[in-house]
Enzyme design. Structure first.
Site, PDB file in Angstrom:
ATOM      1  N   GLY A 211      26.859  62.745  19.168  1.00  0.00           N
ATOM      2  CA  GLY A 211      26.652  64.016  21.012  1.00  0.00           C
ATOM      3  C   GLY A 211      28.036  64.649  20.729  1.00  0.00           C
ATOM      4  O   GLY A 211      29.110  63.831  21.752  1.00  0.00           O
ATOM      5  N   VAL A 212      28.426  65.850  21.378  1.00  0.00           N
ATOM      6  CA  VAL A 212      29.835  66.597  22.061  1.00  0.00           C
ATOM      7  C   VAL A 212      28.868  67.689  22.665  1.00  0.00           C
ATOM      8  O   VAL A 212      30.324  68.157  23.162  1.00  0.00           O
ATOM      9  CB  VAL A 212      30.203  66.716  20.850  1.00  0.00           C
TER      10      VAL A 212
ATOM     11  N   THR B 163      21.179  61.168  27.130  1.00  0.00           N
ATOM     12  CA  THR B 163      22.149  62.074  26.980  1.00  0.00           C
ATOM     13  C   THR B 163      21.687  62.398  25.111  1.00  0.00           C
ATOM     14  O   THR B 163      21.940  60.928  24.879  1.00  0.00           O
ATOM     15  CB  THR B 163      22.951  61.938  27.372  1.00  0.00           C
TER      16      THR B 163
ATOM     17  N   GLU C  11      32.641  68.805  22.854  1.00  0.00           N
ATOM     18  CA  GLU C  11      33.439  70.347  22.063  1.00  0.00           C
ATOM     19  C   GLU C  11      35.063  70.966  22.285  1.00  0.00           C
ATOM     20  O   GLU C  11      34.922  71.224  22.797  1.00  0.00           O
ATOM     21  CB  GLU C  11      32.439  71.311  22.240  1.00  0.00           C
TER      22      GLU C  11
END
Length: 364
Positions: A147-148, A157, A236
């Site tokens: 996850g980013v 999350t 990101e």
């Protein structure tokens, strides 16, 4: 590299937490039901396809995958959990998935956490892995995460899987996991967007024997905290890890609310990215918490690292020192509210043109 199964040799105590999104996908729906008894044998993750907003066909496909994995490892369908991540609104490429299912042979020979973490990646730039020994035992806790982007949790999350060979009963495991999640993954935010597919799962095989609650909780926390920071650092387009500490709050909930307002502010994020010592943006973010009427600006202290920005007078020399501090890879923003003893720490990252480019071209 987009399909991974992790399985135990026998049904094991498990705990799982899922997104509260009203657009939760079939993976969340079926896993929530299968995890209700706090027991699982395996988890399968499919990356690059979220299987969200895919209707009855998407639900049927998720259940077919559970049946395929269960048949391959000789267990019941409801002993398998599934998580998906990637583009929303597209059906699984079931022909490819069925080919993958047909190649599963049990028992598995690969026990590489790196392979699991890598297979889960979407726009991640690095696999995210952490491990910690459980003090006084031969048991360990190992975790992976992906996850980013699309990350501000409303339970856990992204996707994170945690495994331990400690023997711990399902009720204790669930309580420990929920406590740790609240202090780690629930304290990270990349862009304020809560995913439709958030899934956090822990499984305990018991192979290493019983452990005491305190050292287990400590190891679990260390693993989840490490993964939380890895997620924030790999946001990101991110160049800087931001840690926000708020103390002196009325209670921990208020501290967390204020800290999230700071770490989520695009103006704070861009100031950090540009090494702009504009502490006024932090003050603005605190001020947005308008329902917290006990916040008094005359009692608030704002710092970047060890550099006090407010209420101390900031001259040119101090501004230059703060700007230099903001050029580092890690930036701490520390706010004291001067009300009581509540505190919280959250993590996030700066906002760069890279984030815009990645998400502007995400499906194209």
């Amino acid at each position: 590299m987009d399909f991974v199964v992790v399985a135990a040799e026998q049904p094991s105590p498990a705990s799982a937490m899922f997104t509260k999104s009203r657009f939760a996908g079939p993976s969340v729906v079926v896993s929530r039901a299968n995890a209700a008894d706090r027991c699982a044998r395996a988890v399968v993750v499919i990356s690059k396809n979220a299987n969200v907003a895919t209707g009855e066909e998407g639900l049927a496909n998720a259940r077919e995958i559970l049946r395929g994995v269960a048949a391959a490892i000789d267990c019941e369908d409801d002993e398998v959990l599934i998580a998906s991540t990637g583009v929303i609104g597209r059906q699984y490429p079931m022909d490819r998935v069925r080919t993958g299912l047909s190649k599963i042979t049990w028992p598995f020979v690969n026990d590489s956490a790196d392979a699991v973490a890598t297979a889960m990646m979407t726009t991640d730039t690095v696999p995210k892995i952490a491990s910690a020994p459980i003090a006084g035992t031969g048991a360990v806790v190992v975790g992976v995460a992906k996850g980013v982007g699309m990350i501000e949790p409303d339970m856990a999350t992204l996707i994170t899987l945690v495994f331990t060979d400690a023997e711990i009963d399902a009720e204790q495991l669930d309580a420990a996991f929920r406590s740790v999640i609240d202090r780690t993954f629930n304290c990270v935010s990349i862009d304020t967007d809560t995913s439709t597919s958030d899934t956090a799962i822990v499984m305990a095989s018991g192979a290493a024997g019983p452990v005491d609650a305190a050292p287990f909780m400590s190891a679990l926390y260390d693993v989840c905290l490490s993964l939380t920071k890895q997620v924030a650092r790999d946001g990101e387009g991110a160049a800087t890890l931001i840690e926000v500490i708020v103390d002196g709050a009325r209670d921990d909930a208020q501290a967390k609310r204020v800290a999230k307002a700071i770490v989520n502010s695009p103006l704070v994020k861009t100031a950090v990215h540009g090494a702009d010592p504009n502490w006024g943006r932090v003050a603005m973010a605190i001020g947005k918490c308008s329902d917290d009427v006990d916040i008094d600006e005359d009692k608030v202290v704002i710092r970047f690292g060890n550099h006090e920005c407010y209420p101390a007078q900031v001259d040119g020399k101090r501004l230059a020192a703060i700007a230099e501090y903001l050029r580092g890879d890690d930036v701490l923003i520390h706010v004291t509210l001067g009300i009581a003893e509540g505190s919280a720490t959250v993590w996030g990252c700066d906002l760069t043109d890279g984030y815009v480019r990645i998400n502007a071209d995400y499906t194209s």
